[in-house]
Motif scaffolding. Structure first.
Motif, short mmCIF file in Angstrom:
data_model
loop_
_atom_site.label_atom_id
_atom_site.label_comp_id
_atom_site.label_asym_id
_atom_site.label_seq_id
_atom_site.Cartn_x
_atom_site.Cartn_y
_atom_site.Cartn_z
N HIS A 197 61.20 -5.86 -87.81
CA HIS A 197 61.54 -5.80 -89.25
C HIS A 197 61.37 -7.17 -89.89
O HIS A 197 60.91 -7.28 -91.05
N SER A 212 60.45 6.71 -79.18
CA SER A 212 61.68 6.68 -79.98
C SER A 212 61.72 5.40 -80.82
O SER A 212 62.12 5.43 -82.00
N ARG A 230 59.39 5.79 -83.79
CA ARG A 230 59.98 6.67 -84.81
C ARG A 230 61.04 5.92 -85.61
O ARG A 230 61.14 6.08 -86.83
N SER A 231 61.83 5.08 -84.94
CA SER A 231 62.85 4.29 -85.65
C SER A 231 62.20 3.29 -86.59
O SER A 231 62.68 3.07 -87.71
N GLU A 238 59.43 3.67 -88.09
CA GLU A 238 58.87 4.43 -89.20
C GLU A 238 59.95 4.85 -90.18
O GLU A 238 59.77 4.74 -91.40
N SER A 239 61.08 5.30 -89.64
CA SER A 239 62.12 5.84 -90.52
C SER A 239 63.11 4.77 -90.99
O SER A 239 63.39 4.64 -92.19
N ASP A 240 63.61 3.95 -90.07
CA ASP A 240 64.65 2.99 -90.42
C ASP A 240 64.09 1.73 -91.09
O ASP A 240 64.73 1.16 -91.97
N ASP A 266 60.98 1.61 -92.47
CA ASP A 266 60.01 2.01 -93.49
C ASP A 266 58.63 1.39 -93.22
O ASP A 266 57.99 0.85 -94.11
N PRO A 296 54.84 2.22 -92.10
CA PRO A 296 53.90 3.32 -91.88
C PRO A 296 53.24 3.19 -90.51
O PRO A 296 52.93 2.08 -90.05
N LYS A 328 47.49 4.27 -95.73
CA LYS A 328 48.88 4.25 -95.29
C LYS A 328 49.56 2.89 -95.44
O LYS A 328 50.80 2.82 -95.50
#
Length: 660
Positions: A533, A595, A598-599, A601-603, A605, A607, A658
């Motif tokens: 991040h 996993s 996916r985190s 991507e979602s947490d 943000d 792409p 994207k």
């Protein structure tokens, strides 16, 4: 691994038997031996002790001869070794892939000249062949011993006997100091080279010199340690291979095992020599040299041939390698090693000539085989390391823009990450229609600001990630971010990594930027996500867009190697038809990585672009498309595979759409 005396002591032969059993079972991964490699350290002490006894006593008697000494060494070591090397070389083309076969030719030359430790040191690295696939990997220890044997007689002759012990102590301290320092800055070289391993042989030599001085003074051979020391030493030798102390190797474990081995030798215990329990080990010790020689080629050939699911060869095959190794070793000892050792032929010019000719023929086997056997497909070229632009773009220090690592002076796309970013570049170069591509990549160093993984250093030869390496990775990533601040042409940044080194806890720790604590921090997905991040936030704060490219589907087998073996007709054990990757296996074995992505991507943000939709169906993932080997190894795309996948999925367009 050194001379069998005419009346060999049962305790020393039992130590040899224990040492070789530890090594064989450890290499076969049988018996739960976490540190069976310590058997080599036991061998080093025994060799140092026996060879120093032989040379030192000859010098003190005044009848030592270089000519006779080296002849006895050659007579003892070469016949069994050359027989093993020759049979291994004959079988190698049936068991090794093209690149492994080329590497093996160099290993064979190193084995014959007893410089194998240098060869294997140079063949070690992230992009080199896996160490446990090299059939002559084990000759590094024989090379160290032979180099020691070469130097020892001259050293003893140049120093007065009254100073032998003090000289040995000084050399032990110097070598041990180099070992400690090298373990921090150059762990692979430290593992392989004589200066940093000599202290182990010197410990044995020190014991021999102590007994020789006592004998020269008319005293008892040694003031033998007592029964408590003997029992403590035996406990150390039996327990440490199962329950080693934490830390790098060679380190505390090796030191304790070496000291314990010397104590057992100096005790020369009548009780131990007469004990029934040591007789089986002593019998194995009699043919320990032959067993050490043959066991690893057998194991390596099976590992090369295994392409089934799971990284580990099944237990029944591992047990079979041990049984076959014992049978082959006993035959080698019975019909070659022991008869030649006991024969009474003398050194002569014709014999030297025949030995040299045999050495040349041995080294020539692989080049001759590769010359006469037609190779219709150059798999080593197809499976060559995918560096992206070029090998110059595998950075090891701070990033700086190099002309050979960019397609224009003002690129607008930066590819940042480790080798999984490198393998995207060939495909992007063919598809990207913007201002150009630039590559910022460091092997195993994912694009995580302020965070890097560190391995708990293992003894196997390989790419160690020490704290110093982790700090260089952190510095590299910071230098990439600094570059972005001064690169207005860059619009989009592609991040990529397998991420496993950041989320897999086994044998991994994190080093954090600015952390003054000597202890590293445990690996957690949360810490890794925070590091990623920071990278993304830093990029976006500069007004640039970012996209993450996930690693391709993979499992625990070498996909490229599997494809080559099937296509070339090499010997194969296990595996799925077409070397397909089981989707269920992939999802299970890469669950932590998937996993984490996916985190992200979602947490966070971020792409994400995945290859799964273009390679996988409900049951399996393809590894070959339109006759093209997509993978070069267990997870990286080949050059052709990178270009094929980028064109098929229109990777450049996806990145443009994207990125944010």
């Amino acid at each position: 691994m050194s001379d069998n005396a005419k009346h060999a002591r049962a305790d020393i032969q039992a130590l040899r038997g224990l040492a070789v059993l530890l090594v064989v079972l450890y290499h076969a991964k049988i018996g739960g031996l976490a540190a069976g490699y310590l058997g080599v350290d036991i061998f080093f002490v025994i060799s140092g002790y026996l060879i120093t006894q032989l040379v030192g006593s000859g010098i003190l008697r005044g009848d030592f001869s270089f000519r006779e000494f080296y002849f006895r060494r050659a007579k003892r070591l070469l016949p069994a070794a050359y027989a093993t090397f020759a049979l291994t070389a004959v079988l190698a083309p049936w068991f090794l892939n093209q690149e492994e076969l080329r590497d093996f030719g160099t290993q064979l030359a190193g084995a014959v000249t007893f410089t194998g430790n240098f060869v294997l040191w140079q063949q070690t690295g992230y992009f080199e062949g896996t160490s446990d696939l090299k059939p002559l990997l084990h000759v590094w220890s024989l090379a160290i011993e032979e180099q020691y044997y070469f130097l020892l007689p001259a050293a003893l002759l140049m120093v007065r006997p009254s100073r032998w012990i003090s000289g040995a102590v000084v050399l032990i301290i110097l070598s041990l100091g180099l070992c400690i320092l090298g373990g921090i800055v150059k762990p692979v070289a430290t593992f392989y080279l004589l200066p940093t391993r000599a202290w182990e042989l010197l410990i044995g030599s020190l014991g021999a010199l102590w007994t020789l001085r006592a004998s020269a003074n008319g005293q008892k051979p040694t003031a033998a340690p007592g029964r408590p020391v003997l029992l403590l030493s035996l406990a150390c030798l039996l327990l440490l291979p199962f329950f080693p102390l934490d830390g790098a190797h060679p380190g505390w474990n090796a030191f304790l095992v070496c000291a314990a081995t010397l104590m057992v030798i100096l005790c020369n215990s009548p009780w131990l020599n007469a004990a029934h329990a040591v007789r089986p080990l002593a019998r194995i010790g009699d043919f320990s040299y032959s067993l050490y020689l043959v066991h690893w080629p057998v194991i390596a050939f099976v590992r090369n041939s295994w392409v089934g699911s799971g990284a580990e060869v099944p237990l029944y095959l591992r047990l079979a390698t041990v049984v076959l190794s014992f049978i082959a070793a006993f035959l080698l000892y019975r019909f070659i090693e022991d008869p030649v050792r006991k024969s009474n032929f003398a050194l002569s010019t014709p014999l030297v000539g025949k030995t040299v000719l045999t050495s040349v023929l041995l080294v020539s086997i692989i080049p001759l085989t590769m010359s006469f056997v037609p190779q219709h497909v150059d798999y080593s070229m197809i499976r060559r390391t995918n560096f992206g632009f070029s090998e110059a773009c595998e950075y090891t220090t701070a990033f700086r823009s190099r002309p050979e690592c960019r397609s224009s002076a003002t690129p607008d796309l930066l590819v940042w990450g480790d080798s999984y970013a490198m393998h995207l570049v060939p495909g992007l170069l063919g598809e990207w229609q913007g201002g150009g591509v630039i590559q910022a990549t460091m092997s195993q160093c994912g694009p995580f600001l302020g965070l890097a993984p560190k391995n708990l250093v293992k003894p196997e030869a390989g790419m160690y990630k020490t704290r110093a390496w982790a700090e260089s990775c952190i510095a590299f990533n910071q230098s990439v971010m600094d570059f972005l601040r001064s690169a207005p042409s860059i619009r989009i940044v592609v991040l990529s990594s397998p991420f496993s080194q950041y989320v897999t806890r086994e044998n991994q720790e994190f080093v954090v930027a600015g952390d003054s604590q000597p202890a590293s921090r445990p690996v957690t997905a949360a810490a890794a996500l925070a590091g990623l991040h920071r990278t993304v936030s830093g990029i976006r704060s500069l007004g640039k867009s970012v996209v993450l490219v996930a690693p391709p589907p993979s499992s625990d087998f070498n996909v490229g190697g599997c494809l080559e073996r099937h296509l070339s007709g090499a010997f194969v054990l296990g595996g799925r038809p077409g070397c397909l990757i089981s989707r269920a296996e992939y999802l299970a074995k890469r669950a932590d990585v998937l996993s984490f992505i996916r985190s992200a991507e979602s947490d966070a943000d971020i792409p994400v672009i995945r290859f799964d939709p273009w390679l996988c169906d409900a049951l399996s993932c393809k590894t070959m498309l339109d006759g093209t080997m997509v993978y070069r190894d267990g997870g990286h795309f080949s050059y052709a595979g990178s270009r094929l996948m980028a064109a098929r999925m229109q990777l450049a367009r996806l990145i443009q759409e994207k990125a944010k």
